[in-house]
Write an enzyme that holds these catalytic residues in place. Structure first.
Site, PDB file in Angstrom:
ATOM      1  CG  ASP A 139      -1.752   1.234   1.347  1.00 15.47           C
ATOM      2  OD1 ASP A 139      -2.515   1.539   0.405  1.00 15.47           O
ATOM      3  OD2 ASP A 139      -1.637   1.920   2.386  1.00 15.47           O
ATOM      4  CB  SER A 140       3.763   2.250   2.084  1.00 19.55           C
ATOM      5  OG  SER A 140       3.059   2.229   3.295  1.00 19.55           O
TER       6      SER A 140
END
Length: 134
Positions: A22-23
């Site tokens: 996600d990051s």
């Protein structure tokens, strides 16, 4: 920027891999948007980024690239997709959210394995799919 991990990628919880993925995808999207729109305000950049990083966009992208994955990549995606999550955002359907989690887990899995070229290629395929509005 890849860091060294102490365990093989398959030994990490799929939700931990999704957390990393996600990051990574968020940074990828934001960087690409800034390069394409250097004079856009931070607020407008944020609004634009949402369509790429929300579950719906990632789910659509995953449907487009799933058949382009290797067997190992597909297994990493499915591990993430099939992992039970305790929450689902109110603006996403359960199926979309699970596919998005699988997408993010795949990105995290590639990162832990230090497969940065493949990671970049998959993020680019996802970005272009969402950009086209498929």
């Amino acid at each position: 920027m890849n860091m060294e991990f102490t365990k093989p990628a398959n030994q990490y919880n799929p939700l931990v891999l999704a957390y990393i993925g996600d990051s990574l995808y968020d940074i990828y999207v934001r960087t690409r948007l800034i390069k394409q729109n250097e004079d856009m305000s931070a607020h407008k950049l944020h609004v634009e980024a949402i369509k790429y990083v929300k579950a719906h966009g990632q789910s659509v992208a995953m449907a487009e690239i799933e058949d382009k994955l290797t067997d190992e990549e597909l297994a990493a995606y499915k591990r993430g997709r099939n992992t039970k999550s305790f929450t689902v955002p109110k603006n996403a359907e359960v199926g979309e959210y699970r596919r998005a989690t699988g997408f993010e887990a795949l990105l995290g899995w590639l990162y832990v394995r230090n497969e940065t070229d493949r990671l970049d290629k998959i993020m680019e395929m996802a970005y272009k799919t969402i950009e086209r509005g498929e």
